[in-house]
Design a protein around this motif. Structure first.
Motif, short mmCIF file in Angstrom:
data_model
loop_
_atom_site.label_atom_id
_atom_site.label_comp_id
_atom_site.label_asym_id
_atom_site.label_seq_id
_atom_site.Cartn_x
_atom_site.Cartn_y
_atom_site.Cartn_z
N GLN A 153 -8.46 -4.04 10.95
CA GLN A 153 -8.73 -5.37 10.39
C GLN A 153 -7.41 -6.05 10.07
N LEU A 154 -7.28 -7.31 10.53
CA LEU A 154 -6.09 -8.10 10.22
C LEU A 154 -6.31 -8.86 8.92
N LEU A 155 -5.38 -8.75 7.98
CA LEU A 155 -5.46 -9.48 6.71
C LEU A 155 -4.29 -10.45 6.66
N HIS A 156 -4.54 -11.62 6.04
CA HIS A 156 -3.52 -12.68 6.05
C HIS A 156 -3.16 -13.07 4.62
N GLY A 157 -1.88 -13.30 4.38
CA GLY A 157 -1.41 -13.71 3.06
C GLY A 157 -0.35 -12.73 2.56
N ASP A 158 0.29 -13.12 1.44
CA ASP A 158 1.30 -12.20 0.92
C ASP A 158 0.61 -10.98 0.31
N ILE A 159 1.40 -9.94 0.09
CA ILE A 159 0.83 -8.65 -0.30
C ILE A 159 0.13 -8.74 -1.65
N GLU A 160 0.63 -9.61 -2.54
CA GLU A 160 -0.03 -9.74 -3.85
C GLU A 160 -1.41 -10.36 -3.70
N GLN A 161 -1.49 -11.34 -2.84
CA GLN A 161 -2.79 -11.99 -2.58
C GLN A 161 -3.76 -10.99 -1.98
N ILE A 162 -3.26 -10.16 -1.07
CA ILE A 162 -4.12 -9.14 -0.44
C ILE A 162 -4.60 -8.14 -1.50
N ARG A 163 -3.71 -7.80 -2.39
CA ARG A 163 -4.11 -6.86 -3.46
C ARG A 163 -5.24 -7.45 -4.30
N ARG A 164 -5.18 -8.78 -4.53
CA ARG A 164 -6.23 -9.42 -5.34
C ARG A 164 -7.54 -9.50 -4.58
N GLU A 165 -7.44 -9.95 -3.34
CA GLU A 165 -8.67 -10.22 -2.58
C GLU A 165 -9.33 -8.96 -2.06
N TYR A 166 -8.55 -7.94 -1.79
CA TYR A 166 -9.11 -6.68 -1.28
C TYR A 166 -8.79 -5.56 -2.26
N SER A 167 -9.13 -5.83 -3.51
CA SER A 167 -8.77 -4.87 -4.56
C SER A 167 -9.42 -3.51 -4.32
N SER A 168 -10.61 -3.51 -3.69
CA SER A 168 -11.29 -2.23 -3.46
C SER A 168 -10.47 -1.33 -2.55
N VAL A 169 -9.80 -1.93 -1.57
CA VAL A 169 -8.98 -1.15 -0.63
C VAL A 169 -7.87 -0.44 -1.39
N PHE A 170 -7.22 -1.19 -2.30
CA PHE A 170 -6.08 -0.61 -3.01
C PHE A 170 -6.53 0.34 -4.12
#
Length: 1961
Positions: free
Chosen positions: A362-379
Motif C-alpha cells: 500500500q502506498l501512503l502519502h504525506g509526511d511521516i508524522e501525518q502517516i503516524r496520525r492517520e494510520y495509527s493502528s499500523v504503528f
C-alpha cells in the motif's frame, strides 16, 4: 415582583415546558432562551428561535450559561461566552437536523446515513471540548476534526462556506475584506484541490509463500531497485519464514511488516521496482537426502519483482500474489532481478515448485508524522522502518547517523588442488582495536535485529562467486577508530560430514591514520591464505599485512604472492559525525598548519555540501577565527567562504540548516570586530558592480546579503555590549555609505548590459530580508527612510528588462509583507513608493498577480473600523493614487476571455477576486470626507461622468453570480453592503450634476440597471434562507433590497420630465423588482408604474407602450417562477387607488384589469406546469392563456409560442387529433407565399410557403395518428393543389397516395366513438380559468363515466364530487373549496347529410356522429303534480338541458367551456310520442337490414318484435291509451288534441310496421324458431284487437313486390295530418351501434315467456359495445352501483332508469343523485336513440333515398342494426325521395323561441301552414336541422334512443330520457322539398313517386340548412354545386339565411378572424 436580571441572561432549556400557566412560554428541550426578568423561581424572557413571543417559565427548567450583553436595555443582545467552535457546532447541528429529516423524505438514503454518523461524531467531539480536560495540542486536534466535519456536512447539504481563523468563525466586520477573501479562498482551495504530498511511503506486509514442497526455512529480502540507474535505492527489509512458508514470528508485526519511508515524488515511476530475493536455509542440493549432511547452508531459492507503477493507480489493499522465478544457472543469481525486469526469459524460469509470494502492498502519502496520525493502528501494532540508502532528500539538523553500508560483491578464488570448483561461504566480523569482535553491529535489514557475524549464501561449485549482498553496519563513532572488518572464506563440503574449511581471509580498516574514514567506492581486497587451524584472534599478526591491492600493490612483495585471489566489496558511509574528506579535516585543523590556510579556504568550495553542513558550527568558528587572526590577509577569502556557506544553505537539500546558522549567530558567534571587515568587503563588491564584466561572484555575494547583514548586526551588538556603544556614529556612517553605494548601483540603467540588471535583480530579491536586521540597530523611521530612498532610486521606466520589473515588484511585495511595513509610522513613509510602483505596473497591466497580492497585503493591515488619523490619511493617498486604475484593471481583466486550462483559470479567478476584494476594502474604508474629496477632485463633468459609469459597470460585474463560488454567501453579503453604501453616496452626485439641463441618459440608465440587478441577486432573496440564516443577515445588514428600492423610488421622483426617456425601457426591470416577494419593496416600487402611465398619457395621450411592455415582460418573468397571488392583488389595489383621481382613470382601470387577468392566467399556468404528468388541467390552462393572448391582447408572437406549448402537451398526452387542431391555428396565420420568415422556435429560417408545407404535413400526420382521417384528406387536397400549381408532380403523386391511404384507413380500420362528459368546477379554490364554469369533455377511448370521474378526482385531489345533477347555488360558487359535478351528455351532430344518406357504411358515419359537435344534451325525468300509482306516465315529465360550447369538439382541447345552456320541459304526452317514434324507427331499421341481408343473424329482429308485441299484449301500449285517450284527459287538455292524434297515428303506424316485420321475419326465420314466430303472429292479432284494428288489407298490399321502397303503405285517411305548417316533419334517427355519452334510461315492461325464450336462443349479453341487450330487466348505472328492476314491477309502459316513475320505491334509484354513464346502462335495440338534427352528420342516415348496402367488413351485430333505409319491400327497394303528407310521425311539442312570432302548433287535420297551438314547454331553444328521414314538424325534433330495457317491452317510456331532443318549435323556414313531395291539405293523399309507385308512408325530406361550425379555416372547403365524392365535407359552413330565428340565439358562431400575416414568424 419582577426584577430585571443582572447575570442570568442566557440559558438552555433542559426539560420541555408546555406553558399552560397564564403568560406561560412554551419551550422545548434544547431551546436557547434570553432572560429579561426574574421573580420567585420564575423567569420572563423569550426563546431565541422566536424572539417576538415573550412569556414566563420556571427557572429550574433552564440551565444558565455565561454570556456577555451588548446594548444593555430594551434592545440588548446577549452573546454566549462559550468557545466559538461550540457555538458554531450547536447552530450548525440545529440547521442540519431539519435538513437531515428532509433527506429521508427525499429518499437520499446514502447521504442520510453518512450525515447521521458525522453528526454523532461531532456530538462526541463537542462533549470532549465541553469537558475541558484536553491538553492544548489535543484540543487543537479535536477542533480541527470538528471544523473538517462541519465543512464536509455544509458542502454536502449545499450550505455556505464558513470563513475561519484558528478553527473559530470569523466576523467579516472584524477583519478587512482582503483578509476575508483569503480565508474564503484558502478554505475553498483546501476543499477543491488537495495538496499533493511531496513525501511517500510504501507499506509492505509479508503474508506467506505458497509452495508445494518447501520443508525448509526461508529468508525473504525486500528492497527497492532503480532499473534506470541499476542500483538499489533503499535498505533491505529482511524476514524469516518457517517450513510452512509463514512468518516465523507472527506475534511480532514489526518482524513481517515494514514501511519504506521518504520516497520522493521522483521515485514514484515505473522503472522503480520492488525486488524480493528468497534464500533457503538447508542442504546444498534441494533434493538431497536428509541424512546426507547435517550442516545448514544459505542457498538461493527464487526472486520476484513488481513495478511500483502498479500501485500508483490507487490503494491496493488486496493481497498480491507474486510469481517466484529461479535463474537457470546459479552464477546469474546476483542479477536475476535485472533479468526478470528486462524479461530475458532465457536466463530464468519459474521455480520448480511453482511458488507464489503473497504480500500486501500500500502506498501512503504525506509526511511521516501525518502517516503516524492517520494510520495509527499500523504503528501501534508495530512496524519496522526501512530507510532510503544514504541521507534523505532533506537533511534535518540534529539527525544522528553513523551507518556504513557494505556490499559483498564478488570473489576470485583458485581451485586449491580440487578437481572441481569450491563452494565458497563468506563470514564477516567487525573487530575492534583490541581484537574483540563487536557484538550486534551487522544488520541484514530492517525487521531483523542486528547480528555479530554474517554468513553469505553459498553458490555451488563456483570459484568466481558473485553475491551482491548489502549489509548495514551501524557502528558508533567512538568504536569506529581502530576497528576493522574481517572476512573469512570457507569451502563447504557436500560430503557426509559437511564440514566448512577455512582457506583464506581478507580485512579492511574502517578509518585511516589521518582520521579519514574508509572512502566510498569499490575496494579490491587481498585474500590472505591460511589453514583451518590458523588463529585469527591475534589481530596483530595480520593487521600489518596489506589489505587492498589498490593501495599497496607494488610496495610489498609479500602481498604480491596473493594477487591471484581477490575479493571485492563496496562501501558507502552515511554519517553526520565522520568525514572522508581530507580538505575538510585540514580546514578544521588550520591552527596546526597555518601555512595551508589560504589553500584550505580555496578548497572549501570544492568540498561536498553535506560534509560542510555536518560540521557547520565548527566550520564557521574556523572562518571567524581566521578572520580574527589576520583580517588584512584573509578578510576577502573568509568573506568568500562565508558567502559560499550561506548560499549553500539556500539549496533545498540543506534548507533546514538555516535555523542552525541562526542559532549559531544568536548563541555562538563571538566576532565582535567582524562587522568592520564584512561591511568593508561588501562595500568593495558593491562599488565594483558597475565596472565588473563578470558578475557571477558579485551576484553570489548579493544573494547572501541577508546573512551578511545578520553577522554585521550581531557583531556590532556584541561590540556595543563590550565597549558600551563606542563608535556608533562611525558605524551609522558606514551603513549609510554602503546603502549609498547600493542606491547608486540600483539607479544605473543597464543599457544593454544584462549582467548589471541581473545583479540588480539579485540584490532586490534578498534586500527586504535586511529590514528586520536594520531595525535591531536603528529607529523605525530611520530604517523606513533608508528603505524608501533605496527603493526610490530604482529606475521606473517600463521599457527596461521585464524580468527586472517583476523582481522589483516582488521586492515591493516583500517590503509590504515585512515587519517594517506593519508599523504605522514607517508605513506612511513607505506607502507612496509602494503605490507609485503599483500604479506603474497596473497602468501597463503587467504582473497583475503580484500586484493583487501586494494590494491585498496593503489592505489587510487596514482594519475596517480603524478611524485613526494615520489610517484616514493612508486611505486619502490610496484613493488618489489607485481607485481609478483599480476600477480600470477590474474592467480589463473581467472582459478578457477565461483561459482554457484549469490551472490558468484558477489563477485568473484568484487575481480577479483579489482585485475585487481590494476595491471593496478601499470603498468600505472611505468616509464622507473621502467621497467628497474624490468627487471634488474631478475637474470637469465629463471626468465625473466617466468615473460614475466606470464604477457602476464594475459594481454590475461584482454582482454577477460567477464572481464568487456559489457557497460564498458571506463574501457576497459584504460586497453588497459596500456597494449599496457607495451607491447611496454617489446618487447625490448624480442628482446634483446630471439633472435638468445637464441630464445624461446613459449614466442614469446605468444607475437604474445596477439598482435592479442588485435587488434581483439570488443571495439577497432572504425568503429562500433558513430562519436562523435569515435572522443573522437581517441583524447584520437589514434587507438591502428595500434600501435599494427606496433609493430607486427617490431617484425616479427626481427625474421629473426626464422620466419619459425611460418609458417603456425600465418597465421590464422595475416589474421584475416588484415581483420579488418582499411587501415593503412592492409597496415602494409598484406606484412607479402609475407614474409611468401618467407621463406616457401626457406624452402620447395613451399608455399603449406601457401596456405592451408590461404584458411582454409578465409572461417571461412569471414563467421563471416569479410573482404570486398576493402580488396580483397588491398590484391591482395599489394602482387602482393611485389612479382614482386621474382624468384617464377609465383607460387606466382597463389596463390594470387586463394585466391582472393576465397574471391570473399566468399564475394558473405556472401552477399547472409544476405537475408531473400532462393532464387536462395543464392543457385547459394553456388553452385559456393562448386564447387570452389572441382575443384580448392580440399578441401574435406569444400566441404562437403558446400554440406550440399546447401542441407539445398534446403530443406528450398522445392527443393527436387535438395536437393537429392546435397546429392548425398557426397554419392559418400563414399564406402560400414566398415571404422569408426568420428563425423561430424550432423552425429554421425559411419561406412562408415552406413553413406552411411543413405544418400541413405535420398536421396530416397527427390527424392520421388520431384516426381523424377525413380532416387529413381535406388538407391532403389543399397541399396537392399547391403541388399541382407548381407542377411538382413528384410530391403531388406522394400526396395523392397519402390521400388514398387515408381513404383505405377509413374503410378498413375500426374507430371507437368517445363518450362526452359535462364537468362543473365550483368553488373559489379552482384555478381562475376553471372557477365556477362548466365544460364538456371528450373522453378517452374506452373511458366510461366512473373512470372519467376518478381521473378528474385524481387531477383535483382536494375536490369533492357532487352527487346530483342540479345546478348549484351561490353558496357553492363562493365556497373556499373545490366541487366537481360530473355527468354524461349526448352529442347532437350539426349536420345530418351523411348520416341520413342510405348505403353509407358505418365506418364513415361513425366519424360524423362524434366530430364537430357544438351541442350536447342531458335529460332529467321528474313527476309534476300528483303521481298516479296505477299509471305513472300521466305525470312523467322530462327536463331537457341543451349545452352549447364556445368551440366544437374535438378541437384544440379535449374540453371546452359551455357558452350557453337552455332548459325545456317535455310533457308526458310529448314524451310518449317520442318514445313511440323511436321504437318505430328502430323496428324499421332492423326490418330494412334484414330484408337487405345486412344481418347474418335474424335474432335481433326476432327479439325486437317479441319485445314490442309481447309487451303490447300484456298492456304496454294500453298504458298510453289509459293515460291520454280517456275522455277526462282530452277534456282537461284541449290544446293537446293534435298530439293525441299523433300518438294514435304512431300506434297505428307501429301496427303496420309490425305486420310488415312479421312478413319479413317469416321469410327469413330458421326452422327451429318457427314456433316462436307462430306465437308472435298470434300475439300480434291480440295486440291489433286491443288497438281496435281489425284488418290491414285495405292498407297493406298482399305482396311485398308492390312496395319497391320496402315500406308498408298506410291508409292516408287513417293517419292524422302533420302538425307542421309547411307540411313536413323529419325525425332524426340514430344508429343503435353508436352510444354517445348521454344519460340513458332503462325501459321496463312485462316480460313474456317468449322473451325469455328469445334470450335463451340468441344468447346476447349486455355490453356497452354490443348492439343488443337481452336482460329481461332494466338496468341503471350510477357512480357507485348498477340497479336492476324486475320486469314485473311495471306494466308494459316505459320506465325511467333515472328516477323512473315505474319502478317501485324499493327498486328505484334516484338519478338526480348520481353521475350516470350511458355505456354502463343496458341498451335495447328495440328503440334507437333519438338524434338531434345538429348531430345528423354524425349519426347514421336513416333515409336519404339511397339503398342500404351490405358491408362485408361489418360484423354481424353491426350489420344487424344498420340504420333503417326507406326501403320496406321484401326485395331491394329503389331510391325514393318522394314524400307524402300522410303518415307523419308526431314529436312532442316544443316551446316557441323568443324570436318567433307564433308557435306552429301540432294538429291532426292539415299539413298546410296554420297557427300553432300553445306549447306546454318552458323556455326557448334554438333551431335544429331536421333529419331527412321522416316527416315532422320543423319545431320538433326527436331522437331515437338506444333503449335500456328488455325485449319483452312493447313500449318504452323513456328508452333514453336524455336523448329525445325537445329543442323547441323551429320557426318556419323555407325548405327545399325533395322532388316528388306533395304537401297534403287534409284530404286523402295523392302520393307521387319517382317510379310512379305508391309512395311509402315514411318519406324522406332533406333540409339544406345546417348550423355552421366554426372549424379551422384550413379544414373549410366551399360547398360544391353537386354532391362531392365521399367523404362529404364534415366542416361545411353553416347557412347564413336561416329565417325567423331558426339559428342559435346569437347571430352565429364567433367569426374566426381572417388569417393574419405572421410578422417574420
Amino acid at each position: 415582583m419582577w426584577i430585571p436580571t443582572e447575570h442570568e441572561k442566557y440559558g438552555v432549556v433542559i426539560a420541555s415546558f408546555r406553558g399552560t400557566v397564564p403568560y406561560g412560554l412554551s419551550l422545548e428541550i434544547g431551546d436557547t432562551v434570553q432572560i429579561l426578568e426574574k421573580c420567585d423561581g420564575w423567569y420572563r424572557g423569550f426563546a431565541l428561535k422566536n424572539p417576538n413571543i415573550k412569556g414566563i417559565f420556571p427557572s429550574s427548567y433552564v440551565h444558565l450559561k455565561n454570556a456577555c450583553v451588548k446594548n444593555k436595555g430594551q434592545f440588548e443582545m446577549v452573546i454566549p461566552t462559550e468557545d466559538s467552535v461550540i457555538t458554531e457546532m450547536t447552530s450548525t447541528l440545529r440547521d442540519w437536523g431539519t435538513m437531515w429529516k428532509q433527506l429521508y423524505v427525499r429518499n437520499e438514503g446514502d447521504l442520510f446515513h453518512r450525515l447521521w454518523h458525522i453528526m454523532n461524531e461531532i456530538l462526541d467531539l463537542r462533549r470532549q471540548v465541553l469537558v475541558g480536560h484536553l491538553t492544548h495540542d489535543r484540543m487543537k486536534d479535536v477542533k480541527r476534526h470538528i471544523t473538517a466535519r462541519l465543512d464536509w456536512g455544509n458542502e454536502q447539504l449545499g450550505l455556505d462556506l464558513v470563513p475561519r481563523k484558528e478553527y473559530a468563525m470569523v466576523d467579516p466586520e472584524d477583519i478587512s475584506i482582503t483578509e476575508l477573501y483569503r480565508l474564503m479562498e484558502h478554505r475553498h482551495r483546501k476543499k477543491d484541490t488537495p495538496v499533493q504530498a511531496s513525501s511517500h511511503h510504501l507499506f509492505v506486509q509479508m503474508k506467506s509463500l505458497m509452495c508445494s514442497n518447501l520443508g525448509e526455512e526461508l529468508e525473504v529480502i525486500f528492497s527497492l531497485f532503480d532499473s534506470k540507474e541499476n542500483r538499489p535505492i533503499s535498505e533491505r527489509f529482511f524476514l524469516r519464514l518457517n517450513r510452512n512458508g509463514l512468518p516465523k514470528a507472527p506475534d511480532k508485526p514489526e518482524r513481517h511488516c515494514s514501511l519504506f519511508v521518504d520516497l520522493g515524488s521522483s521515485e514514484l515511476r515505473k522503472d522503480i521496482y520492488i525486488t524480493v530475493h528468497i534464500i533457503r536455509i538447508g542442504r546444498m542440493g534441494a533434493g538431497e537426502k536428509k541424512n546426507a549432511c547435517s550442516v545448514q547452508y544459505r542457498r538461493p531459492f527464487g526472486c520476484a519483482v513488481l513495478s511500483i507503477a502498479d500501485l500508483l493507480a490507487g490503494e491496493t489493499k488486496d493481497d498480491l500474489i507474486l510469481k517466484v522465478y529461479m535463474c537457470n544457472t546459479e552464477s546469474e543469481w546476483y542479477q536475476i532481478h535485472e533479468n526478470i525486469i528486462k524479461k530475458l526469459n532465457a536466463r530464468y524460469n519459474l521455480t520448480g515448485s511453482n511458488a507464489g509470494l503473497a504480500v500486501s502492498l500500500q502506498l501512503l502519502h504525506g509526511d511521516i508524522e501525518q502517516i503516524r496520525r492517520e494510520y495509527s493502528s499500523v504503528f501501534s501494532h508495530g512496524v519496522s522502518i526501512t530507510r532510503k540508502l544514504g541521507f534523505s532528500n532533506i537533511i534535518m539538523p540534529g539527525e544522528m547517523r553513523n551507518d556504513l553500508y557494505i556490499t559483498i560483491e564478488r570473489g576470485e578464488f583458485e581451485k586449491g588442488g580440487k578437481s572441481v570448483a569450491r563452494n565458497v561461504e563468506v563470514t564477516m566480523f567487525i573487530v575492534d582495536s583490541s581484537g574483540q569482535t563487536l557484538k550486534d553491529f551487522i544488520s541484514f535489514g530492517s525487521g531483523e535485529p542486528p547480528a555479530s557475524e554474517y554468513h553469505s549464501f553459498v553458490l555451488y561449485h563456483n570459484n568466481s562467486p558473485r553475491w551482491s549482498e548489502l549489509l548495514k553496519l551501524p557502528i558508533p563513532v567512538d568504536k569506529f577508530r581502530g576497528a576493522h572488518i574481517r572476512l573469512e572464506f570457507r569451502h563447504c563440503s557436500t560430503k557426509e560430514k559437511g564440514e566448512k574449511k577455512l582457506f583464506g581471509f581478507s580485512f579492511v580498516p574502517l578509518m585511516q591514520e589521518d582520521g579519514r574514514t574508509l572512502p566510498d567506492g569499490t575496494h579490491e581486497l587481498i585474500v590472505h591464505k591460511c589453514e583451518e587451524n590458523t588463529n585469527l584472534q591475534d589481530i596483530t599478526r595480520y593487521l600489518k599485512l596489506p589489505f587492498s591491492k589498490g593501495i599497496f600493490l607494488g610496495n610489498n612483495n609479500q602481498a604480491m604472492k596473493a594477487t591471484k585471489e581477490s575479493f571485492w566489496i563496496t562501501s558507502f558511509l552515511c554519517s553526520t559525525k565522520l568525514t572522508q574528506n581530507g580538505d575538510m579535516l585540514d580546514l578544521l585543523k588550520w591552527r596546526t598548519h597555518p601555512d595551508k590556510i589560504t589553500g584550505c579556504l580555496s578548497k572549501l568550495k570544492e568540498i561536498d555540501g553535506s560534509e560542510i553542513v555536518k560540521f557547520l558550527q565548527d566550520t564557521l568558528d574556523t572562518l571567524f577565527g581566521i578572520l580574527d587572526e589576520n583580517a588584512q590577509k584573509y578578510g576577502s577569502k573568509v568573506f568568500d567562504s562565508l558567502v559560499h556557506i550561506i548560499n549553500l544553505l539556500q539549496d533545498s537539500k540543506f534548507h533546514h540548516f538555516k535555523p542552525v546558522m541562526d542559532t549559531y549567530i544568536e548563541s555562538h558567534f563571538a566576532g565582535a570586530l567582524a562587522y568592520r571587515d564584512l561591511i568593508k568587503v561588501l562595500k568593495w563588491y558593491v562599488d565594483r558592480i558597475t565596472e565588473a564584466e563578470r558578475q557571477e561572484h558579485i551576484q553570489e555575494v548579493l544573494k547572501a546579503q541577508e546573512y551578511i547583514f545578520k553577522y554585521i548586526v550581531q557583531s556590532r551588538r556584541l561590540f556595543s555590549l563590550a565597549t558600551g556603544g563606542q563608535n556608533e556614529e562611525e558605524f551609522r556612517c558606514c551603513i549609510q555609505e554602503l546603502l549609498m553605494s547600493v542606491r547608486f548601483f540600483l539607479s544605473q540603467e543597464s543599457k544593454g548590459s544584462r549582467a548589471l540588471s541581473q545583479s540588480q535583480a539579485v540584490f532586490l530579491s534578498s534586500f527586504p530580508a535586511v529590514y528586520s536586521e536594520l531595525l535591531k540597530l536603528f529607529d523605525v523611521r530611520e530604517v523606513a527612510n533608508l528603505v524608501q530612498d533605496t527603493l526610490g532610486s530604482l529606475p521606473t521606466i517600463m521599457h527596461v528588462d521585464d524580468s527586472l520589473q517583476a523582481i522589483k515588484l516582488q521586492c515591493i511585495g516583500k517590503t509590504v509583507e515585512s515587519q517594517l511595513y506593519t508599523n504605522p509610522d514607517s508605513r506612511y513613509i513607505l506607502l507612496p513608493v509602494v503605490l507609485h510602483h503599483l500604479h506603474v505596473h497596473l497602468q501597463e497591466q503587467k504582473d497583475l498577480i503580484v500586484c493583487a497580492r501586494i494590494l491585498s497585503n496593503v489592505f489587510c493591515l487596514i482594519k475596517k473600523n480603524s478611524s485613526e488619523k494615520s489610517v484616514l490619511e493612508e486611505i486619502d493617498v490610496i484613493v488618489a493614487s489607485l481607485l481609478d486604475i483599480l476600477l480600470r484593471t477590474i474592467l480589463e481583466i473581467t472582459s478578457r476571455p477565461q483561459p482554457s486550462s484549469s490551472a490558468m483559470r484558477l489563477q485568473f479567478q484568484d487575481v480577479t477576486g483579489e482585485f475585487v476584494s481590494c476595491l471593496l476594502s478601499l470603498l468600505r474604508q472611505m468616509t464622507d470626507r473621502h467621497y467628497q474629496q474624490l468627487l471634488d477632485s474631478f475637474n470637469t463633468k465629463e471626468d465625473l461622468r466617466d468615473f460614475l459609469l466606470q464604477i457602476f459597470t464594475v459594481f454590475r460585474i461584482l454582482i454577477r453570480p460567477e464572481m464568487f463560488p456559489k457557497d460564498w454567501t458571506v463574501m457576497r453579503l459584504v460586497a453588497n453592503n459596500v456597494i449599496i453604501t457607495t451607491v447611496l453616496y454617489l446618487s447625490d452626485a448624480l442628482r446634483k450634476n446630471f439633472l435638468n439641463e445637464n441630464f445624461d441618459y446613459k449614466i442614469w440608465d446605468s444607475y437604474f440597471y445596477l439598482a435592479v440587478i442588485f435587488i434581483n441577486q439570488l443571495c439577497l432573496q432572504l425568503e429562500m434562507f433558513t430562519p436562523s440564516k435569515k435572522k443573522k443577515v437581517l441583524e447584520k445588514y437589514g434587507d438591502m433590497r428595500v434600501t435599494m428600492g427606496c433609493e430607486i423610488f427617490s431617484m425616479w421622483q427626481n427625474l421629473g420630465e426626464h422620466k419619459l426617456h425611460f418609458i417603456p425601457a425600465l418597465i421590464g426591470p422595475f416589474l421584475e423588482v416588484t415581483l420579488i416577494p418582499q411587501p415593503d419593496l412592492r409597496n415602494v416600487m409598484i406606484p412607479i408604474f402609475h407614474d409611468m402611465m401618467d407621463w406616457e398619457q401626457r406624452r402620447s395621450g395613451n399608455f399603449k407602450q406601457v401596456e405592451a411592455k408590461l404584458i411582454d415582460k409578465l409572461d417571461s418573468l412569471m414563467s421563471e417562477g416569479k410573482g404570486d397571488e398576493t402580488y396580483r392583488e397588491l398590484f391591482n389595489s395599489i394602482l387602482l387607488k393611485k389612479i382614482e383621481r386621474e382624468t384617464w382613470r377609465e383607460s387606466g382601470v382597463s389596463l390594470i384589469a387586463t394585466v391582472t387577468r393576465l397574471m391570473e392566467r399566468l399564475l394558473d399556468y405556472r401552477d399547472c406546469m409544476k405537475m408531473g404528468e400532462v393532464d387536462g388541467k395543464k392543457i385547459g390552462c394553456t388553452v385559456s392563456l393562448l386564447n387570452f393572448y389572441k382575443t384580448e391582447l392580440n399578441k401574435e408572437e406569444m400566441y404562437i409560442r403558446y400554440i406550440h406549448k399546447l401542441y407539445d402537451l398534446h403530443l406528450k398526452a398522445q392527443n393527436f387529433t387535438e395536437a393537429a387542431y392546435t397546429l392548425l391555428l398557426y397554419d392559418e396565420l400563414l399564406e402560400w407565399s414566398d415571404r422569408p420568415l426568420r428563425e423561430f422556435l424550432t423552425y429554421p429560417m425559411q419561406t412562408e410557403w415552406q413553413r406552411k408545407e411543413h405544418l400541413h404535413l405535420t398536421i396530416i400526420q397527427n390527424f392520421d395518428r388520431g384516426k381523424c382521417w377525413e380532416n387529413g384528406i381535406i388538407l391532403c387536397r389543399k397541399i396537392a393543389e399547391q403541388y399541382e400549381s407548381y407542377y411538382d408532380y413528384r410530391n403531388l403523386s406522394k400526396m395523392r397516395m397519402m390521400e388514398a391511404s387515408l381513404y383505405d384507413k377509413i374503410m378498413d380500420q375500426q374507430r371507437l366513438e368517445p363518450e362526452f362528459f359535462r364537468v362543473g368546477f365550483y368553488g373559489k379554490k379552482f384555478p381562475f380559468f376553471l372557477r365556477n364554469k362548466e365544460f364538456v369533455c371528450r373522453g378517452h377511448d374506452y373511458e366510461r363515466l366512473e373512470a372519467f370521474q376518478q381521473r378528474m378526482l385524481n387531477e383535483f385531489p382536494h375536490a369533492i364530487a357532487m352527487q346530483h345533477a342540479n345546478q348549484p347555488d351561490e353558496t357553492i360558487f363562493q365556497a373556499e373549496a373545490q366541487y366537481l359535478q360530473i355527468y354524461a351528455v349526448t352529442p347532437i351532430p350539426e349536420s345530418q347529410e351523411v348520416l341520413q344518406r342510405e348505403g353509407v357504411p358505418d365506418n364513415i358515419k361513425s366519424f360524423y356522429k362524434v366530430n364537430h359537435i357544438w351541442k350536447f344534451r342531458y335529460d332529467r325525468p321528474f313527476h309534476k303534480g300528483t303521481k298516479d300509482k296505477e299509471n305513472e306516465f300521466k305525470s312523467l315529465w322530462v327536463e331537457r338541458t341543451s349545452l352549447y360550447l364556445v368551440q366544437s369538439l374535438p378541437g384544440i382541447s379535449r374540453w371546452f367551456e359551455v357558452e350557453k345552456r337552455e332548459v325545456v320541459e317535455m310533457s308526458p304526452l310529448e314524451n310518449a310520442i317520442e318514445v313511440l317514434e323511436n321504437k318505430n324507427q328502430q323496428l324499421k331499421t332492423l326490418i330494412s337490414q334484414c330484408q337487405t341481408r345486412q344481418m347474418q343473424n335474424i335474432n335481433p329482429l326476432t327479439m325486437c318484435l317479441n319485445g314490442v308485441i309481447d309487451a303490447a299484449v300484456n298492456g304496454g301500449v294500453s298504458r298510453y291509451q289509459e293515460a291520454f285517450f280517456v275522455k277526462e284527459y282530452i277534456l282537461s287538455h284541449p290544446e293537446d288534441g293534435e298530439k293525441i292524434a299523433r300518438l294514435r297515428e304512431l300506434m297505428l303506424e307501429q301496427a303496420q310496421i309490425l305486420e310488415f316485420g312479421l312478413a319479413v321475419h317469416e321469410k327469413f326465420v330458421p326452422q327451429d324458431m318457427r314456433p316462436l314466430h307462430k306465437k308472435l303472429v298470434d300475439q300480434f292479432f291480440v295486440m291489433k284487437s286491443s288497438l281496435g284494428i281489425q284488418e290491414f288489407s285495405a292498407c297493406i298490399q298482399a305482396s311485398p313486390v308492390h312496395f319497391p321502397n320496402g315500406s308498408p303503405r298506410v291508409c292516408r285517411n287513417s293517419a292524422p295530418a302533420s302538425m307542421s305548417p309547411d307540411g313536413t316533419r323529419v325525425i332524426p334517427r340514430r344508429s343503435p351501434l353508436s352510444y354517445p355519452a348521454v344519460n340513458r334510461y332503462s325501459s321496463s315492461s312485462l316480460s313474456s315467456q317468449a322473451s325469455a325464450e328469445v334470450s335463451n336462443i340468441t344468447g346476447q349479453s349486455e355490453s356497452s359495445d354490443e348492439v343488443f341487450n337481452m336482460q329481461p330487466s332494466p338496468s341503471t348505472s350510477s357512480l357507485s352501483s348498477t340497479h336492476s328492476a324486475s320486469p314485473n314491477v311495471t306494466s308494459s309502459a316505459p320506465s325511467s332508469a333515472r328516477a323512473s316513475p315505474l319502478l317501485s320505491d324499493k327498486h328505484k334509484h334516484s338519478r338526480e343523485n348520481s353521475c350516470l354513464s350511458p355505456r354502463e346502462r343496458p341498451c335495447s335495440a328495440i328503440y334507437p336513440t333519438p338524434v338531434e338534427p345538429s348531430q345528423r352528420m354524425l349519426f347514421n342516415h336513416i333515409g336519404d333515398g339511397a339503398l342500404p348496402r351490405s358491408d362485408p367488413n361489418l360484423s354481424a351485430p353491426e350489420k344487424a342494426v344498420n340504420p333503417t333505409p326507406s326501403s320496406w319491400s321484401l326485395d331491394s327497394g329503389k331510391e325514393a325521395k318522394n314524400m307524402s303528407d300522410s303518415g307523419k310521425l308526431i314529436s312532442p311539442p316544443v316551446p316557441p323561441r323568443p324570436t318567433q312570432t307564433a308557435s306552429p302548433a301540432r294538429h291532426t287535420t292539415s299539413v298546410s301552414p296554420s297557427p300553432a297551438g300553445r306549447s306546454p314547454m318552458k323556455g326557448s331553444v334554438q333551431s335544429f336541422t331536421p333529419s331527412p328521414v321522416e316527416y315532422h314538424s320543423p319545431g320538433l325534433i326527436s331522437n331515437s334512443p338506444v333503449l335500456s330495457g328488455s325485449y319483452s317491452s312493447g313500449i318504452s317510456s323513456l328508452s333514453r330520457c336524455s336523448t329525445s331532443e325537445t329543442s323547441g318549435f323551429e320557426n318556419q323556414v323555407n325548405e327545399q322539398s325533395v322532388p316528388g313531395s306533395v304537401p297534403s291539405c287534409g284530404g286523402p293523399e295523392e302520393p307521387v313517386r319517382k317510379e310512379s309507385k305508391t309512395p311509402p308512408p315514411y318519406s324522406v325530406y332533406e333540409r339544406t340548412l345546417r348550423r355552421p361550425l366554426p372549424l379551422p379555416h384550413s379544414l373549410s372547403i366551399p360547398v360544391a354545386a353537386e354532391p362531392p365524392a365521399l367523404p362529404p365535407k364534415p366542416l361545411a359552413a353553416r347557412s347564413s339565411h336561416l329565417e325567423n330565428g331558426t339559428r342559435r340565439t346569437e347571430p352565429g358562431p364567433r367569426p374566426r378572424p381572417l388569417p393574419r400575416k405572421v410578422s417574420q414568424l
